[in-house]
Design a protein around this motif. Structure first.
Motif, PDB file in Angstrom:
ATOM      1  N   ILE A 134     -66.592-100.146 -48.179  1.00 26.22           N
ATOM      2  CA  ILE A 134     -66.571 -99.421 -46.902  1.00 26.22           C
ATOM      3  C   ILE A 134     -67.233-100.297 -45.836  1.00 26.22           C
ATOM      4  N   VAL A 135     -66.575-100.381 -44.668  1.00 30.76           N
ATOM      5  CA  VAL A 135     -67.151-101.148 -43.548  1.00 30.76           C
ATOM      6  C   VAL A 135     -68.306-100.322 -42.981  1.00 30.76           C
ATOM      7  N   GLU A 136     -69.476-100.884 -42.998  1.00 28.19           N
ATOM      8  CA  GLU A 136     -70.646-100.110 -42.561  1.00 28.19           C
ATOM      9  C   GLU A 136     -71.157-100.583 -41.205  1.00 28.19           C
ATOM     10  N   GLY A 137     -72.017 -99.776 -40.614  1.00 26.44           N
ATOM     11  CA  GLY A 137     -72.730-100.179 -39.408  1.00 26.44           C
ATOM     12  C   GLY A 137     -71.952-100.006 -38.115  1.00 26.44           C
ATOM     13  N   LEU A 138     -70.815 -99.308 -38.161  1.00 21.50           N
ATOM     14  CA  LEU A 138     -70.067 -99.117 -36.910  1.00 21.50           C
ATOM     15  C   LEU A 138     -70.746 -98.052 -36.060  1.00 21.50           C
ATOM     16  N   GLU A 139     -70.682 -98.252 -34.758  1.00 23.78           N
ATOM     17  CA  GLU A 139     -71.303 -97.273 -33.874  1.00 23.78           C
ATOM     18  C   GLU A 139     -70.396 -96.038 -33.784  1.00 23.78           C
ATOM     19  N   ILE A 140     -71.005 -94.873 -33.899  1.00 23.68           N
ATOM     20  CA  ILE A 140     -70.236 -93.634 -33.790  1.00 23.68           C
ATOM     21  C   ILE A 140     -70.683 -92.924 -32.508  1.00 23.68           C
ATOM     22  N   ASP A 141     -69.805 -92.910 -31.494  1.00 24.60           N
ATOM     23  CA  ASP A 141     -70.199 -92.268 -30.228  1.00 24.60           C
ATOM     24  C   ASP A 141     -70.024 -90.749 -30.343  1.00 24.60           C
ATOM     25  N   ALA A 142     -70.378 -90.037 -29.275  1.00 26.20           N
ATOM     26  CA  ALA A 142     -70.419 -88.569 -29.344  1.00 26.20           C
ATOM     27  C   ALA A 142     -69.031 -87.982 -29.652  1.00 26.20           C
ATOM     28  N   PHE A 143     -67.992 -88.499 -28.984  1.00 30.98           N
ATOM     29  CA  PHE A 143     -66.638 -87.966 -29.231  1.00 30.98           C
ATOM     30  C   PHE A 143     -66.217 -88.217 -30.676  1.00 30.98           C
ATOM     31  N   SER A 144     -66.491 -89.418 -31.167  1.00 33.40           N
ATOM     32  CA  SER A 144     -66.117 -89.762 -32.540  1.00 33.40           C
ATOM     33  C   SER A 144     -66.879 -88.888 -33.534  1.00 33.40           C
ATOM     34  N   GLN A 145     -68.155 -88.664 -33.244  1.00 36.47           N
ATOM     35  CA  GLN A 145     -68.956 -87.834 -34.154  1.00 36.47           C
ATOM     36  C   GLN A 145     -68.391 -86.412 -34.233  1.00 36.47           C
ATOM     37  N   GLU A 146     -67.975 -85.921 -33.073  1.00 40.28           N
ATOM     38  CA  GLU A 146     -67.378 -84.570 -33.028  1.00 40.28           C
ATOM     39  C   GLU A 146     -66.116 -84.525 -33.903  1.00 40.28           C
ATOM     40  N   CYS A 147     -65.287 -85.555 -33.792  1.00 45.57           N
ATOM     41  CA  CYS A 147     -64.040 -85.601 -34.575  1.00 45.57           C
ATOM     42  C   CYS A 147     -64.358 -85.712 -36.067  1.00 45.57           C
ATOM     43  N   ILE A 148     -65.317 -86.558 -36.398  1.00 49.59           N
ATOM     44  CA  ILE A 148     -65.680 -86.764 -37.807  1.00 49.59           C
ATOM     45  C   ILE A 148     -66.268 -85.472 -38.389  1.00 49.59           C
ATOM     46  N   ASP A 149     -67.097 -84.789 -37.609  1.00 44.91           N
ATOM     47  CA  ASP A 149     -67.689 -83.533 -38.085  1.00 44.91           C
ATOM     48  C   ASP A 149     -66.599 -82.500 -38.377  1.00 44.91           C
ATOM     49  N   LYS A 150     -65.593 -82.478 -37.514  1.00 46.45           N
ATOM     50  CA  LYS A 150     -64.536 -81.474 -37.658  1.00 46.45           C
ATOM     51  C   LYS A 150     -63.717 -81.715 -38.945  1.00 46.45           C
ATOM     52  N   THR A 151     -63.354 -82.962 -39.174  1.00 47.02           N
ATOM     53  CA  THR A 151     -62.528 -83.242 -40.355  1.00 47.02           C
ATOM     54  C   THR A 151     -63.371 -83.091 -41.628  1.00 47.02           C
ATOM     55  N   LEU A 152     -64.671 -83.420 -41.529  1.00 47.68           N
ATOM     56  CA  LEU A 152     -65.566 -83.222 -42.677  1.00 47.68           C
ATOM     57  C   LEU A 152     -65.696 -81.736 -43.014  1.00 47.68           C
ATOM     58  N   ALA A 153     -65.874 -80.914 -41.980  1.00 44.05           N
ATOM     59  CA  ALA A 153     -66.031 -79.467 -42.225  1.00 44.05           C
ATOM     60  C   ALA A 153     -64.785 -78.923 -42.923  1.00 44.05           C
ATOM     61  N   GLU A 154     -63.614 -79.411 -42.517  1.00 47.56           N
ATOM     62  CA  GLU A 154     -62.384 -78.944 -43.159  1.00 47.56           C
ATOM     63  C   GLU A 154     -62.364 -79.346 -44.634  1.00 47.56           C
ATOM     64  N   LEU A 155     -62.745 -80.578 -44.914  1.00 45.86           N
ATOM     65  CA  LEU A 155     -62.754 -81.052 -46.306  1.00 45.86           C
ATOM     66  C   LEU A 155     -63.765 -80.278 -47.148  1.00 45.86           C
ATOM     67  N   GLN A 156     -64.918 -79.974 -46.560  1.00 39.84           N
ATOM     68  CA  GLN A 156     -65.921 -79.209 -47.315  1.00 39.84           C
ATOM     69  C   GLN A 156     -65.402 -77.810 -47.619  1.00 39.84           C
ATOM     70  N   GLY A 157     -64.654 -77.231 -46.663  1.00 36.53           N
ATOM     71  CA  GLY A 157     -64.034 -75.912 -46.896  1.00 36.53           C
ATOM     72  C   GLY A 157     -63.025 -75.977 -48.036  1.00 36.53           C
ATOM     73  N   GLU A 158     -62.199 -77.036 -48.047  1.00 35.35           N
ATOM     74  CA  GLU A 158     -61.212 -77.182 -49.126  1.00 35.35           C
ATOM     75  C   GLU A 158     -61.920 -77.321 -50.473  1.00 35.35           C
ATOM     76  N   GLN A 159     -62.982 -78.109 -50.466  1.00 37.61           N
ATOM     77  CA  GLN A 159     -63.711 -78.317 -51.730  1.00 37.61           C
ATOM     78  C   GLN A 159     -64.349 -77.043 -52.239  1.00 37.61           C
ATOM     79  N   ASP A 160     -64.900 -76.245 -51.314  1.00 41.23           N
ATOM     80  CA  ASP A 160     -65.482 -74.963 -51.725  1.00 41.23           C
ATOM     81  C   ASP A 160     -64.412 -74.099 -52.374  1.00 41.23           C
ATOM     82  N   GLY A 161     -63.201 -74.185 -51.841  1.00 43.36           N
ATOM     83  CA  GLY A 161     -62.101 -73.363 -52.352  1.00 43.36           C
ATOM     84  C   GLY A 161     -61.631 -73.745 -53.744  1.00 43.36           C
ATOM     85  N   VAL A 162     -62.007 -74.921 -54.234  1.00 40.53           N
ATOM     86  CA  VAL A 162     -61.537 -75.329 -55.580  1.00 40.53           C
ATOM     87  C   VAL A 162     -62.697 -75.396 -56.590  1.00 40.53           C
TER      88      VAL A 162
END
Ligand code: NAI
Ligand code: OAA
Length: 328
Positions: free
Chosen positions: A296-324
């Motif tokens: 994994i490429v590490e150390g990339l800067e995550i700005d506020a918009f990117s963090q918002e997008c990453i949080d959203k897709t993560l929350a969806e994945l966590q929901g899917e995982q809870d469901g299984v």
């Protein structure tokens, strides 16, 4: 001296992606023009599917591929995955119009518990697994959790189609050759919440973000176009993407096996906590590959918009995982 053949298992081998995939694997496009392969093909134990698989095998034979060292037809993952070095888990129900990929979880999750267990029992201890069947990230998570004796890092999900789609949209927008783009990635889930990120992308050393310089286009055109491309193809074709999906599977496995020469590619891989993604979540990350391993490429800067997008897709994945959870 010619190389020893490697074993490549493909599930859903008589399906539409299978038909676009097998001939390219057998011709050496995935593992190299000097690497003989034995195909271990799995279909459901149903007369129609097994007959269709026989037809595909006849066609593979009729190609007389010099690198095709053997073809096997199976109806049981316990035999299909025996000693396999590479496993492409394609076989699963595709969605139809109006469905989201997550709607397939109930129909497809059990396939991946059974196949994870079978890989755990009989595959090569170094097997490299690519999950294509949707929802790909969560199915890869299920297979990984069902195979506790295999390294978790060997279970990956396909986000390469999203990566390739993003590259193509950017090339059209900024008028460059699609093959020239470097340092592009797609974070997260293979779903409309994915975050295709070209902040670091370059063409001939020039920043793609600067060339485009249009955050409104990024947010309102680019991200929805890439995120909903699968649905657009279903609407147009009446069937989900198959040739482009097969092509992305070839790209993913080729780069994993043969290396990306320092270039970033996107793979859905289990997190080790990078970028705050909880360990074990199968998440799209920028990676480089060499010597059969990804990093994994590490150390990339995550700005506020990117963090918002990453949080959203993560929350969806966590929901899917809870469901299984109940399956694991
Ligand atoms: N990750 C990605 O980027 C993409 C994922 N997909 C997904 O790939 C999957 C396959 O798509 P298609 O080939 O178009 O579908 P398809 O319906 O044409 O073929 C699926 C094949 O899998 C077989 N199958 C079902 N259960 C199986 C099992 N337990 N073991 C072995 N084979 C099994 C079926 O008999 C069928 O022949 C779908 O879930 C689709 O949504 C499709 C495009 C892109
Ligand atoms: O959209 C679908 O259901 C098939 C798929 O995953 C894609 O084309 O990205």
């Amino acid at each position: 001296m010619s190389k020893k053949p490697v074993r490549v298992a493909v599930t859903g081998a008589a399906g539409q992606i299978g038909y676009a995939l097998l001939f390219r694997i057998a011709s050496g496009e995935m593992l190299g023009k000097d690497q003989p392969v034995i195909l271990q093909l799995l279909e459901i134990p149903d007369e129609k599917a097994q007959n269709a698989l026989k037809g595909v095998i006849m066609e593979l034979e009729d190609c007389a591929f010099p690198l095709l060292a053997g073809i096997e037809a199976h109806s049981d993952p316990m035999t299909a995955f025996k000693d396999t070095d590479y496993a492409l888990l394609v076989g699963a129900r595709p969605r139809g119009p109006g469905m989201e990929r997550a709607d397939l979880l109930a129909a497809n999750a059990q396939i991946f518990t059974a196949q994870g267990k079978a890989l755990n029992a009989v595959a090569s201890r170094n097997v490299k697994v690519l999950v294509v069947g949707n929802p790909a990230n969560t199915n890869a998570y299920i297979a990984m959790k069902s195979a506790p004796d295999l390294p978790a890092k060997n279970f990956t999900a396909m986000l390469r189609l999203d990566h390739n789609r993003a590259a193509s949209q950017l090339a059209a927008k900024a008028n460059f050759a699609v093959g020239d783009i470097k340092h592009l990635t797609v974070w997260g889930n293979h779903s409309p919440t994915m975050y295709a990120d070209y902040r670091f992308a370059t063409v001939d050393g020039k920043s793609v973000k600067d060339m485009i310089n249009d955050q409104v286009w990024n947010k309102d055109v680019f991200l929805p176009t890439v995120g909903k491309r699968g649905a657009a193809i279903i609407a147009a074709r009446g069937l989900s993407s198959a040739a482009s999906a097969a092509n992305a599977a070839i790209d993913h496995m080729r780069d994993w096996a043969l290396g990306s020469n320092g270039e970033w590619v996107t793979m859905g891989v289990p997190s080790n906590g990078e970028y705050g993604i909880p360990a074990g979540i199968v998440f799209g990350f920028p990676v480089t590959t060499a010597n059969g391993e990804y990093k994994i490429v590490e150390g990339l800067e995550i700005d506020a918009f990117s963090q918002e997008c990453i949080d959203k897709t993560l929350a969806e994945l966590q929901g899917e995982q809870d469901g299984v959870k109940h399956l694991l």
